[in-house]
Design a protein around this motif. Structure first.
Motif, mmCIF file in Angstrom:
data_model
loop_
_atom_site.group_PDB
_atom_site.id
_atom_site.type_symbol
_atom_site.label_atom_id
_atom_site.label_comp_id
_atom_site.label_asym_id
_atom_site.label_seq_id
_atom_site.Cartn_x
_atom_site.Cartn_y
_atom_site.Cartn_z
ATOM 1 N N THR A 1 0.936 -1.319 -0.019
ATOM 2 C CA THR A 1 -0.159 -0.132 -0.087
ATOM 3 C C THR A 1 0.873 1.370 -0.004
ATOM 4 O OG1 THR A 1 -0.133 -0.283 2.293
ATOM 5 C CG2 THR A 1 -2.193 -0.964 0.872
ATOM 6 N N HIS B 1 -2.338 -5.519 -7.173
ATOM 7 C CA HIS B 1 -3.414 -6.259 -7.130
ATOM 8 C C HIS B 1 -4.014 -7.199 -8.195
ATOM 9 C CE1 HIS B 1 -3.703 -5.119 -2.994
ATOM 10 N NE2 HIS B 1 -3.823 -3.919 -3.363
ATOM 11 N N VAL B 2 -3.715 -6.641 -9.210
ATOM 12 C CA VAL B 2 -4.411 -7.245 -10.743
ATOM 13 C C VAL B 2 -3.854 -8.177 -10.888
ATOM 14 C CG1 VAL B 2 -5.276 -6.521 -12.897
ATOM 15 C CG2 VAL B 2 -5.405 -4.916 -11.058
ATOM 16 N N LYS B 3 -4.500 -9.601 -11.346
ATOM 17 C CA LYS B 3 -3.791 -10.685 -11.793
ATOM 18 C C LYS B 3 -3.528 -10.637 -13.304
ATOM 19 C CE LYS B 3 -4.839 -13.658 -7.864
ATOM 20 N NZ LYS B 3 -6.074 -13.273 -7.439
ATOM 21 N N PRO C 1 -11.742 1.024 -11.725
ATOM 22 C CA PRO C 1 -12.852 0.207 -11.339
ATOM 23 C C PRO C 1 -14.073 0.646 -12.559
ATOM 24 C CG PRO C 1 -12.510 1.991 -9.762
ATOM 25 C CD PRO C 1 -11.559 1.982 -10.714
ATOM 26 N N SER C 2 -14.861 -0.607 -12.739
ATOM 27 C CA SER C 2 -16.174 -0.356 -13.580
ATOM 28 C C SER C 2 -17.335 0.277 -12.863
ATOM 29 C CB SER C 2 -16.279 -1.685 -14.272
ATOM 30 O OG SER C 2 -16.838 -2.552 -13.348
ATOM 31 N N VAL C 3 -17.431 0.318 -11.839
ATOM 32 C CA VAL C 3 -18.540 0.868 -11.091
ATOM 33 C C VAL C 3 -17.973 1.374 -9.875
ATOM 34 C CG1 VAL C 3 -19.239 -1.572 -10.075
ATOM 35 C CG2 VAL C 3 -20.863 0.173 -10.454
ATOM 36 N N VAL C 4 -18.606 2.281 -9.507
ATOM 37 C CA VAL C 4 -17.990 3.127 -8.062
ATOM 38 C C VAL C 4 -19.349 3.388 -7.278
ATOM 39 C CG1 VAL C 4 -17.293 5.291 -7.386
ATOM 40 C CG2 VAL C 4 -16.371 4.063 -9.327
ATOM 41 N N ILE D 1 -7.181 1.360 -9.053
ATOM 42 C CA ILE D 1 -6.388 0.043 -8.340
ATOM 43 C C ILE D 1 -5.217 -0.179 -8.674
ATOM 44 C CG2 ILE D 1 -7.065 -2.381 -8.133
ATOM 45 C CD1 ILE D 1 -9.686 -1.906 -8.571
ATOM 46 N N GLU E 1 -9.230 -12.879 -12.822
ATOM 47 C CA GLU E 1 -8.706 -12.771 -11.713
ATOM 48 C C GLU E 1 -8.944 -14.257 -11.068
ATOM 49 O OE1 GLU E 1 -7.998 -10.154 -9.633
ATOM 50 O OE2 GLU E 1 -7.736 -9.130 -11.230
ATOM 51 N N ARG F 1 -5.655 0.017 -12.735
ATOM 52 C CA ARG F 1 -6.918 -0.204 -13.269
ATOM 53 C C ARG F 1 -7.872 0.436 -12.759
ATOM 54 N NH1 ARG F 1 -10.954 -3.247 -11.397
ATOM 55 N NH2 ARG F 1 -12.382 -4.087 -12.936
ATOM 56 N N GLU G 1 -16.616 6.871 -4.193
ATOM 57 C CA GLU G 1 -15.398 7.691 -4.815
ATOM 58 C C GLU G 1 -14.641 6.810 -5.761
ATOM 59 O OE1 GLU G 1 -10.994 9.392 -3.165
ATOM 60 O OE2 GLU G 1 -12.432 8.355 -1.750
ATOM 61 N N ARG H 1 -11.542 5.404 -7.092
ATOM 62 C CA ARG H 1 -9.919 5.184 -6.980
ATOM 63 C C ARG H 1 -9.296 4.301 -7.798
ATOM 64 N NH1 ARG H 1 -11.437 3.719 -1.039
ATOM 65 N NH2 ARG H 1 -12.461 5.458 -0.188
ATOM 66 N N ARG I 1 -0.219 4.778 -7.940
ATOM 67 C CA ARG I 1 -1.598 4.534 -8.916
ATOM 68 C C ARG I 1 -2.471 6.107 -9.085
ATOM 69 N NH1 ARG I 1 -5.902 2.043 -4.547
ATOM 70 N NH2 ARG I 1 -4.476 1.757 -2.987
ATOM 71 N N GLU J 1 -12.974 -9.691 -16.718
ATOM 72 C CA GLU J 1 -11.891 -9.394 -15.623
ATOM 73 C C GLU J 1 -12.175 -10.389 -14.502
ATOM 74 O OE1 GLU J 1 -10.457 -5.325 -15.460
ATOM 75 O OE2 GLU J 1 -12.445 -4.854 -15.857
#
Lengths: 496, 281
Positions: free
Chosen positions: A102, A490-492, A476-479, A486, A348, A474, A482, A484, A109, A344
Motif C-alpha cells: 500500500t 493487485h490485478v492478476k 474500477p468499472s463501477v463506483v 486500483i 482474476e 486499473r 469515490e 479510486r 496509482r 475481468e
C-alpha cells in the motif's frame, strides 16, 4: 480510519515523500566497482581479442582500449544510477512479502490515474488533427504522405492492440495467434471484393463477422487450456491459418497473394479525378458547378478544388481512426457491462467465477469472438489500404508485435496500449530520421541497423522499471462513493 | 417458517466419491433442513471439502444422489447439473477454504460480478447494455443497491471502492460471504468461514450467519473446525471420519457422542478395541 486511503488524489501526491536515506558515496563506489569488474570479466572473452586475417593465417588482435571503455561506461553509469537514487522497482512478490504494497502503490496509482485521464483528450486531439499537422509541417499535401502513411500504420496497430487487449488484458487469455484473425479479415475482404465485387462497406461488417466466427472456432478447442498450453495452441492456430493461405492456391492465390483489390470508396464514390468521382462530388458539394464559382474560393483559387491522390490517403487515415475509436468505445462500454466484468473476474479467478454461476465457457468464447471481430475489421482495412495482400504479411512477428504492444502498454489499459503502439511502431520509424547521428559516429553509421537493438534495450528497461506496463493501474468499472484507481500489484494477469 | 423447516432443502443420498483407489467419501447420506444451519465437522482429511465440492459441482460424485428442493417447489438433481448452473439455477452458493476473491477488482465490483446472471438478462445479453437502454441502467442501479445493502450488513461499506486484495483477512472472509449471498442462494455452503479469525471477528461472523438464516431464510451448510462457532450456531451437526458418517444429530448430542470424541481426540490404548467395535457396528 486509514487516513491515507481516504485523502483526495491531489493531497496524496502533494504530501511530502518520506526522505529516502541518501546512499553513501562509499557504498555507491563499491557497487560501481563491482559492476565494472563484472563487465571486465564478461568483456575479456567477448571483446578483448579479435581474430584478424593476417599475412600468414589468423592473428589475434587485442582490443584492450574497447574493454577499458566498456568498463568505464559501466562504472560511471552504475555510479550515477546509485547516486541519483534511481533503483529498480522491487518486484511484486518481494513487495508483498515486506507488506509494503500500500505505501509504495498509493502515490503511483494516483498519479497514473490522473495521467491517463489527462492523456486521453490530448491523444485524441493530436490524432484528429494529425493530417493537418503533417500538411503544415511537411508543407504540402504530397509531401505529407509519409507522415499520414505512418499515422495509418500506427493507428492500425492501436486498433489491433485494443482488439487483443479484450482477449489478453481483460479476459486474461494469452493469445499468440491474433494475427490469424487479422488475416481472416484481410482475406475476407479481398476474396469477397474480387470474386463477388462487393463494396468495402458491405465487406467490412462481413469480415468482422467471419473473423468472430473463426474466433469462436479457435475458442472451442482451447477452452480447457490455460497458460503456456493456451499460448502454444493459439500460436499454432496462427501458423495454421498462414499455411492454409499459402497452400490453398485455388482460393487464396498461395504465396503470390491477391492483388488489385478494389480500393476504398468515399461511401460509394470512387477517389478519381473526374466529374463522376470524388472531384465531381467535392465540386458539387462546394458549389463549383457549370463554371460557377462556389464557396471557399479564397482557399482553392479561381480554378476551384482539384483532386489529389492524397485525398484517399487522408480518408483512409480517418477511416482507421474511426474504426480504432469504435473499438475503444465498445471496449470501454463492455467493461462496464456484466460481460466485461465477467471477463475481468475470469482473469482474476476462474473457479470463483464458476461458483458464482457464471458460464465460463460462453464468457471465454465471447472474449475470443469480440477480440477476433476487431482484428477482422482491422484486417479488412489493411487489405483495402494495401490493395495487395499475401501470407507474408501475417507471420508470427505481427502477433508478437501486437502482443508486445498490449503488454508494454499495461494489460487492460486503453491509453497505455495507444502509447505503446506509438512507441513500438512509430519509434523504429523515427530512427530512420536520425541522420545527424552519422556525424557523431562516423559516416558509416546507419541508425536503422540498430533498430532492434534499441528496441530490445527499451523492452529490458521497461521490464525493470515498469514490469506491469506503462499504465498498470486499473480503473474500477463501477463506483459507489469515490473513484479510486486500483494498483497494478493487485490485478492478476490471468492464467491463460 | 414451519413448512419450510419441515422440508429438507438438500438431501444427500448414498454419496460416494472415489479418487482412483482412495475412497474419500463413502455412502454418505444426510439432510439439510430448510431454515437451519447444518454443520459438517470431522478431523482433517475426513472428506468434508470433498462433499462440498460434490454438492457445488466441482467434483462429479462416483455414486449417489443429491437433491435440492427450493422453497418454491422446484427440485434439482445437483449431480446432473453443469457446474455453473448449480449456482445459477439451483441456487447453491459457496465460499472457499482459501479465500477466492477477485483481488484486482473493487469490493463493489466483486458483488456486481456475483449478480452476473440477472444483469446479463437485463442487458439483453450485452446488446441492450451496449446501446445504453434504460432497462439495463435501472437493473444496474438495483444491483448496486443490493450490493450496498450487503456491504452494510457485513460492515464493509466504507471499503466499497477499495480493491478486494487490500482488505484485511477477516474482511475478505465476510466479503466472500456477501458475494455468495448476492447470488440469492437457497443454500449457502461455507467452507471454514471462521478459519484465521480472532475471537471478536468470529463472534461477528456468528451474528452474520444467524442473521442470514433468520432474515434471508437461507439455509446454511458449513464446514468448521472452530467448535465455538459450530456449537453456538448450528442446529444440526453431521460428523465425518475417514469419509464415513459417524454422527448426525443436535450439537449437544454430538458433543457427548463417544465416537466423535474418539475421532477427534483419539483414545487410550486399552479402549481402542472397544471403540473400534463401536465404530464398526
Amino acid at each position: 480510519m486509514a487516513a491515507s486511503a481516504r485523502l483526495p488524489a491531489g493531497a496524496v501526491s502533494a504530501a511530502p515523500e518520506p526522505p529516502r536515506p541518501a546512499p553513501g558515496f562509499a557504498d555507491a563506489l563499491r557497487d560501481a566497482l563491482y559492476a565494472a569488474l563484472i563487465t571486465l570479466g564478461l568483456s575479456i572473452p567477448l571483446l578483448a581479442l579479435r581474430t584478424e586475417q593476417g599475412p600468414n593465417g589468423l592473428v589475434l588482435e587485442p582490443r584492450w582500449g574497447l574493454v577499458a571503455a566498456c568498463c568505464g561506461i559501466v562504472f560511471v553509469g552504475r555510479l550515477l544510477l546509485r547516486l541519483l537514487g534511481l533503483r529498480a522497482v522491487p518486484s511484486r512478490r518481494s513487495m508483498a512479502a515486506r507488506g509494503a504494497v500500500t505505501t509504495r502503490a498509493e502515490p503511483e496509482r494516483q498519479s497514473g490515474f490522473a495521467l491517463s485521464a489527462l492523456l486521453g483528450p490530448v491523444f485524441l486531439g493530436i490524432a484528429v488533427t494529425f493530417p493537418l499537422l503533417a500538411y503544415l509541417s511537411a508543407g504540402g499535401l504530397t509531401e505529407s504522405r509519409y507522415w499520414v502513411d505512418l499515422g495509418i500504420l500506427i493507428l492500425t496497430y492501436v486498433m489491433l492492440g485494443w482488439g487483443l487487449n479484450i482477449v489478453v488484458g481483460l479476459a486474461g487469455l494469452l493469445d499468440l495467434g491474433y494475427v490469424a484473425f487479422y488475416a481472416v479479415g484481410a482475406y475476407s475482404y479481398a476474396l469477397l471484393a474480387t470474386t463477388f465485387s462487393l463494396s468495402f462497406w458491405i465487406c467490412l461488417p462481413l469480415a468482422g463477422i467471419l473473423a468472430a466466427f473463426w474466433g469462436i472456432l479457435l475458442g472451442f478447442p482451447v477452452l480447457r487450456l490455460r497458460g503456456d498450453y493456451l499460448a502454444i495452441v493459439t500460436l499454432a492456430f496462427g501458423e495454421i491459418i498462414r499455411l492454409v493461405l499459402i497452400n490453398w492456391v485455388d482460393v487464396t492465390g498461395g504465396g503470390a497473394g491477391i492483388s488489385s483489390i478494389p480500393r476504398v470508396t468515399f461511401f460509394g464514390i470512387p477517389f478519381t479525378n473526374d466529374e463522376t468521382g470524388f472531384l465531381g462530388w467535392m465540386r458539387w458539394l462546394l458549389g463549383w458547378r457549370d463554371g460557377a464559382q462556389g464557396s471557399l474560393g479564397w482557399l482553392f483559387g479561381p480554378e476551384g478544388p482539384t483532386f489529389s491522390p492524397m485525398h484517399r490517403i487522408i480518408f483512409l487515415y480517418y477511416l482507421i481512426l474511426v474504426l480504432a475509436l469504435i473499438t475503444n468505445l465498445v471496449t470501454l462500454r463492455l467493461r462496464r457491462l456484466p460481460v466485461g466484468r465477467a471477463w475481468e473476474a475470469l482473469r482474476e479467478d476462474e473457479i470463483a467465477c464458476r461458483s458464482l454461476g457464471i458460464n465460463t465457457t460462453s464468457t471465454k468464447l465471447t472474449a475470443f469472438a469480440i477480440g477476433a471481430m476487431f482484428g477482422g475489421f482491422a484486417g479488412s482495412f489493411f487489405a483495402v489500404r494495401q490493395g495487395f495482400i499475401s501470407p507474408e504479411s501475417f507471420n508470427f512477428l505481427e502477433s508478437a508485435t501486437i502482443l508486445a504492444i498490449v503488454v508494454l502498454g499495461g494489460m487492460g489499459s486503453q491509453i497505455g496500449v495507444a502509447i505503446a503502439a506509438v512507441a513500438m511502431v512509430g519509434g523504429p520509424e523515427m530512427l530512420r530520421n536520425l541522420g545527424f547521428l552519422s556525424h557523431v559516429f562516423g559516416s558509416g553509421f546507419d541508425p536503422n541497423e540498430y533498430r532492434f537493438l534499441l528496441f530490445g534495450m527499451g523492452m529490458v528497461l521497461m521490464m525493470i522499471w515498469r514490469p506491469r506496463g506503462l499504465i498498470s493501474v486499473r480503473e474500477p468499472s463501477v463506483v459507489l462513493r469515490e473513484r479510486r484507481a486500483i494498483s497494478g500489484s493487485h490485478v492478476k494477469e490471468g492464467h491463460g | 417458517m414451519a413448512d419450510v423447516a419441515a422440508q429438507a432443502v438438500l438431501t444427500v443420498d448414498h454419496l460416494t466419491m472415489r479418487f482412483g483407489g482412495l475412497v474419500a467419501v463413502s455412502d454418505l447420506s444426510f439432510r439439510c433442513r430448510g431454515g437451519e444451519i447444518t454443520a459438517l465437522i470431522g478431523p482433517n482429511g475426513a472428506g468434508k471439502t470433498t462433499v462440498f465440492n460434490c454438492i457445488t459441482g466441482f467434483y462429479r460424485p462416483t455414486e449417489g444422489m443429491m437433491t435440492l428442493r427450493q422453497p418454491a417447489g422446484a427440485t434439482f438433481l445437483l449431480e446432473r447439473l453443469p457446474g455453473h448452473e448449480i449456482t445459477a439455477r439451483a441456487k447453491v452458493a459457496r465460499t472457499f477454504q482459501n479465500i477466492r476473491l477477485f483481488t484486482g477488482m473493487t469490493v463493489l465490483e466483486n458483488l456486481m460480478v456475483a449478480q452476473h446472471n440477472g444483469l446479463m438478462r437485463a442487458s439483453g445479453y450485452t446488446a441492450g447494455g451496449l446501446l445504453g437502454l434504460p432497462g439495463y441502467r435501472r437493473a444496474e442501479k438495483d444491483a448496486v443497491r443490493k450490493a450496498e445493502r450487503w456491504l452494510e450488513r457485513t460492515g464493509l461499506v466504507d471499503r466499497a471502492d477499495d480493491p478486494a486484495g487490500d482488505l484485511p483477512y477477516g474482511d475478505q472472509r465476510r466479503l466472500e460471504i456477501a458475494r455468495a449471498m448476492c447470488t440469492d442462494p437457497v443454500l449457502l455452503c461455507l467452507d471454514e468461514p471462521a478459519a484465521g479469525l480472532n475471537p471478536r471477528e468470529s463472534h461477528d461472523l456468528n451474528e452474520l450467519l444467524l442473521s442470514i438464516r433468520d432474515r434471508d431464510g437461507t439455509s446454511l451448510l458449513l464446514i468448521e473446525h472452530d467448535m465455538s462457532v459450530v456449537m453456538e450456531i448450528s442446529d444440526h451437526v453431521v460428523v465425518l471420519d475417514y469419509g464415513v458418517k459417524i454422527a448426525d444429530s443436535t450439537p449437544e448430542e454430538v458433543r457427548r457422542d463417544p465416537r466423535v470424541v474418539a475421532a477427534y481426540l483419539g483414545v487410550e490404548d486399552e479402549e481402542v478395541e472397544q471403540v473400534e467395535a463401536e465404530v464398526l457396528t
